[in-house]
Design a protein around this motif. Structure first.
Motif, PDB file in Angstrom:
ATOM      1  N   ASP A 226       0.712  -1.326   0.122  1.00 37.28           N
ATOM      2  CA  ASP A 226       0.013   0.011   0.014  1.00 37.28           C
ATOM      3  C   ASP A 226       0.833   1.284  -0.102  1.00 37.28           C
ATOM      4  OD1 ASP A 226      -2.675  -0.851  -0.153  1.00 37.28           O
ATOM      5  OD2 ASP A 226      -2.047  -1.650   1.833  1.00 37.28           O
ATOM      6  N   THR A 227       2.018   1.381   0.648  1.00 37.97           N
ATOM      7  CA  THR A 227       2.893   2.410   0.668  1.00 37.97           C
ATOM      8  C   THR A 227       4.142   2.257   0.124  1.00 37.97           C
ATOM      9  OG1 THR A 227       3.616   1.965   2.937  1.00 37.97           O
ATOM     10  CG2 THR A 227       1.456   3.241   2.774  1.00 37.97           C
ATOM     11  N   GLU A 228       4.860   3.315  -0.304  1.00 32.89           N
ATOM     12  CA  GLU A 228       6.136   2.984  -0.736  1.00 32.89           C
ATOM     13  C   GLU A 228       7.347   3.018   0.449  1.00 32.89           C
ATOM     14  OE1 GLU A 228       8.926   3.350  -3.800  1.00 32.89           O
ATOM     15  OE2 GLU A 228       6.719   3.599  -3.859  1.00 32.89           O
ATOM     16  N   GLU A 229       6.774   3.251   1.776  1.00 28.82           N
ATOM     17  CA  GLU A 229       7.568   3.020   3.019  1.00 28.82           C
ATOM     18  C   GLU A 229       7.633   1.343   2.904  1.00 28.82           C
ATOM     19  OE1 GLU A 229       7.885   3.951   7.784  1.00 28.82           O
ATOM     20  OE2 GLU A 229       5.982   4.533   6.424  1.00 28.82           O
ATOM     21  N   GLU A 230       6.633   0.717   3.007  1.00 23.86           N
ATOM     22  CA  GLU A 230       6.241  -0.667   2.922  1.00 23.86           C
ATOM     23  C   GLU A 230       7.158  -1.514   2.085  1.00 23.86           C
ATOM     24  OE1 GLU A 230       2.371  -2.208   4.417  1.00 23.86           O
ATOM     25  OE2 GLU A 230       1.759  -0.866   2.970  1.00 23.86           O
ATOM     26  N   VAL A 231       7.409  -0.830   0.955  1.00 23.74           N
ATOM     27  CA  VAL A 231       8.071  -1.431  -0.388  1.00 23.74           C
ATOM     28  C   VAL A 231       9.445  -1.309   0.009  1.00 23.74           C
ATOM     29  CG1 VAL A 231       8.722  -1.109  -2.693  1.00 23.74           C
ATOM     30  CG2 VAL A 231       6.356  -0.829  -2.122  1.00 23.74           C
ATOM     31  N   GLU A 232      10.052  -0.223   0.381  1.00 25.43           N
ATOM     32  CA  GLU A 232      11.505   0.020   0.796  1.00 25.43           C
ATOM     33  C   GLU A 232      11.933  -0.798   1.963  1.00 25.43           C
ATOM     34  OE1 GLU A 232      13.663   1.385  -1.492  1.00 25.43           O
ATOM     35  OE2 GLU A 232      11.922   1.865  -2.842  1.00 25.43           O
ATOM     36  N   ASP A 233      11.005  -0.773   3.084  1.00 22.24           N
ATOM     37  CA  ASP A 233      11.239  -1.781   4.062  1.00 22.24           C
ATOM     38  C   ASP A 233      11.602  -3.172   3.672  1.00 22.24           C
ATOM     39  OD1 ASP A 233      11.509   0.364   5.593  1.00 22.24           O
ATOM     40  OD2 ASP A 233       9.628   0.021   6.542  1.00 22.24           O
ATOM     41  N   GLU A 234      10.590  -3.672   2.828  1.00 23.97           N
ATOM     42  CA  GLU A 234      10.804  -4.992   2.448  1.00 23.97           C
ATOM     43  C   GLU A 234      11.720  -5.253   1.384  1.00 23.97           C
ATOM     44  OE1 GLU A 234       7.651  -8.724   0.825  1.00 23.97           O
ATOM     45  OE2 GLU A 234       6.949  -6.622   1.761  1.00 23.97           O
ATOM     46  N   VAL A 460       5.173 -13.836  11.570  1.00 25.56           N
ATOM     47  CA  VAL A 460       6.640 -13.384  11.818  1.00 25.56           C
ATOM     48  C   VAL A 460       7.076 -13.253  10.337  1.00 25.56           C
ATOM     49  CG1 VAL A 460       8.930 -14.431  12.423  1.00 25.56           C
ATOM     50  CG2 VAL A 460       7.025 -15.059  13.823  1.00 25.56           C
ATOM     51  N   PRO A 461       7.707 -12.149   9.746  1.00 34.83           N
ATOM     52  CA  PRO A 461       8.299 -11.914   8.634  1.00 34.83           C
ATOM     53  C   PRO A 461       9.417 -13.083   8.444  1.00 34.83           C
ATOM     54  CG  PRO A 461       8.294  -9.932   9.895  1.00 34.83           C
ATOM     55  CD  PRO A 461       8.023 -11.169  10.793  1.00 34.83           C
ATOM     56  N   LEU A 462       9.229 -13.333   6.707  1.00 40.30           N
ATOM     57  CA  LEU A 462       9.972 -14.441   6.413  1.00 40.30           C
ATOM     58  C   LEU A 462      11.625 -14.249   6.655  1.00 40.30           C
ATOM     59  CD1 LEU A 462       8.179 -15.353   2.899  1.00 40.30           C
ATOM     60  CD2 LEU A 462       7.912 -16.260   5.266  1.00 40.30           C
ATOM     61  N   GLU A 463      11.934 -13.084   6.516  1.00 39.17           N
ATOM     62  CA  GLU A 463      13.247 -12.782   6.593  1.00 39.17           C
ATOM     63  C   GLU A 463      13.937 -12.973   8.212  1.00 39.17           C
ATOM     64  OE1 GLU A 463      12.346 -12.058   2.808  1.00 39.17           O
ATOM     65  OE2 GLU A 463      11.536 -11.104   4.651  1.00 39.17           O
ATOM     66  N   GLU A 464      13.163 -12.835   9.106  1.00 35.59           N
ATOM     67  CA  GLU A 464      13.391 -12.928  10.366  1.00 35.59           C
ATOM     68  C   GLU A 464      12.961 -14.513  11.261  1.00 35.59           C
ATOM     69  OE1 GLU A 464      11.792  -9.687  12.733  1.00 35.59           O
ATOM     70  OE2 GLU A 464      12.394  -8.303  10.871  1.00 35.59           O
ATOM     71  N   ILE A 465      12.594 -15.468  10.446  1.00 32.90           N
ATOM     72  CA  ILE A 465      11.930 -16.392  10.893  1.00 32.90           C
ATOM     73  C   ILE A 465      12.987 -17.523  11.402  1.00 32.90           C
ATOM     74  CG2 ILE A 465      11.828 -18.196   9.159  1.00 32.90           C
ATOM     75  CD1 ILE A 465       8.697 -18.267   9.808  1.00 32.90           C
TER      76      ILE A 465
END
Length: 509
Positions: A226-234, A460-465
């Motif tokens: 939904d947001t550019e911030e979500e995109v860049e964080d991911e 849990v985010p995939l990269e932190e699992i």
């Protein structure tokens, strides 16, 4: 939160996930189709009355193909060709194989068996790519809900197959087409999936991992976040995780045995996926007709029960949507084990402690009670060991081994099913419904296994699992690696360069 859930991008996220989940329709349909057609007198006559050993070989041919496709082809195809391309390849195999089976020359059982092998290979490839794609595109807060449809679409496949089969049994004028129609309708979903694949984005993790193309990954995420911030964080999380995996572990499949925490996850996933088929569901899927023949004497009754079972399977799987991210994976698995175990104990007692009628079946009240108990078993199974095992398997592996590990783990279902179903008919013939006490014990043991060994992965985010399994947090560890490697001599971000390798973009947006 409510507005976010109703946004156009969130709706699109559901759409692309349902396209990928449709690969499971292929599995559900084919798991039911051979059980259906071998009951046709016309099919039996067409292939010169195959004996029991040959029938077993036809069934095994599919599982051998699926095991080969999942263990040896699914992972490499998903990693090197892309998740989307792998789903398309799997569907293409199913289309070719469907024509081979439908139009096999009279008496040419080898052509029919060849089609079964190809369908198994195609499904092994598609069923590896599908859940990975969903896990990598779905936001973590709704990943469980979306993956629920993966299992539900298995029931959709069975639903379509069994109702088509029921309809053909009511039309004797069809002749040999009573079984050919059941098979050829398998074309419906692979063709639909192939037509829809160009409308969905590629996996952003695949773009970065295999093509080194951050911009394509960014564009793919913009379509579903939904947001550019979500995109860049991911994007940052993906890059950090990948850099750590390259530096500290391995960018290839060797991490399956080099990384202690990944070895642990693979072992747990193998047990979970094998356990899924040993709950009793595998036997009900494969031998439901033979099981119900011990209770009912009319073929039309059994055919209708199978069709209704597939129908209720769809509804029961939907329960996971409300439960999976509210109560978590662990609670659902344990609760499902207890419920299934109790159902197996009661159904065994009801059948073995009641008398047979003069025609060898059971009285109508007893028959209804047994059907009700098996449906109740499905009520517990579908949202727990049906849907949740697939969800858990797709989300617990790190990116560098995810495709190969998911392929190996998911095809353990076919390994367990092939081995167990070889002796289950003998077990059923010799011991009748006492055989279901075994399933009760297995279900209780599986519940204990989850209690002691399976961590909760809800949201849990995939990269932190990885940290849940005694490994390092790949995002945190990757921050330092990425910071040290971030700039080239001109001060440009290395990973933001266009891909230098000339690879055809098989996952074009």
């Amino acid at each position: 939160m409510g507005l976010q859930a109703m946004s156009s991008k969130r709706a699109y996220n559901w759409f692309i996930s349902l396209v990928a989940a449709s690969c499971m329709v292929l599995y559900g349909y084919d798991a039911s189709v051979f059980n259906s057609v071998q009951g046709s007198d016309n099919w039996v006559a067409w292939f010169d009355n195959p004996n029991e050993n040959l029938l077993g070989g036809i069934n095994t041919a599919y599982t051998v193909g699926a095991i080969f496709g999942g263990f040896f082809l699914g992972g490499p195809a998903s990693d090197y060709l892309g998740r989307k391309m792998s789903m398309g390849i799997g569907c293409a195999f199913v289309i070719v194989a469907t024509f081979m089976q439908t139009f096999a020359p009279r008496g040419n059982i080898a052509c029919f068996i060849g089609g079964r092998v190809l369908i198994g290979i195609g499904q092994g490839i598609a069923l590896t790519a599908g859940p990975i794609y969903i896990g990598e595109l779905a936001p973590s807060e709704i990943r469980g809900k979306i993956m629920t449809f993966w299992q539900m679409f298995y029931s959709v496949g069975s639903f379509i197959c069994f109702w088509i089969d029921y309809a053909t049994t009511r039309a004797p004028q069809l002749g040999e087409w009573d079984w050919k129609l059941v098979i050829i309708f398998q074309l419906l979903f692979p063709i639909l999936i192939i037509c829809l694949l160009p409308t969905i984005p590629g996996s952003p993790r695949w773009y970065i991992q295999q093509q080194g193309d951050v911009e394509k990954a960014r564009n793919a995420l913009r379509r579903v976040r939904d947001t550019e911030e979500e995109v860049e964080d991911e994007i940052l999380q993906i890059r950090e995780a990948l850099e750590y995996e390259k530096e500290a572990i391995s960018s290839g499949y060797s991490a399956l045995w080099k990384d202690k925490s990944i070895r642990k996850r693979l072992l747990l996933a193998l047990v979970m996926n094998a356990g899924q088929q040993l709950t009793g569901q595998g036997s009900l899927n494969t031998y439901s007709t033979k099981i119900y023949e011990k209770v009912f004497t009319r073929e039309s009754q059994i055919s209708l029960i199978n069709a209704l079972n597939a129908t209720f399977g769809i509804l029961f799987t939907l329960n996971a949507i409300w439960f999976i991210d509210r109560f978590g994976r662990k609670a659902l698995l344990i609760g499902g084990s207890i419920g299934m175990g109790l159902c197996m104990i009661i159904v065994s007692a009801v059948e073995t402690e009641t008398a047979n009628t003069a025609d060898g079946g059971k009285s109508e009240p007893v028959g209804i009670a047994i059907v009700f108990l098996f449906f109740f078993f499905i009520l517990f199974y579908k949202p727990s060991w049906g849907a949740t095992v697939w969800i858990w398997t797709a989300e617990v592996f790190s990116m560098n081994v995810r495709a190969q590990a998911v392929g190996m783990a998911s095809q353990t279902q076919n390994v367990a099913n092939t081995i167990f179903q070889q002796f289950f008919p003998t077990f059923l013939n010799n011991d009748g419904f006492y055989a279901f006490y075994l399933f009760a014990g297995i279900n209780f043991l599986l519940g204990l296994f989850v209690w002691f060994f399976i961590p909760e992965t809800k949201q849990v985010p995939l990269e932190e699992i990885d940290a849940l399994f005694g490994g390092a947090n790949h995002v945190t560890q990757g921050e330092e690696v990425l910071a040290n490697r971030k700039l080239d001599s001109r001060g440009r971000d290395i990973l933001d360069k266009p891909a230098t390798v000339n690879v055809e973009n098989v996952e074009a947006n």
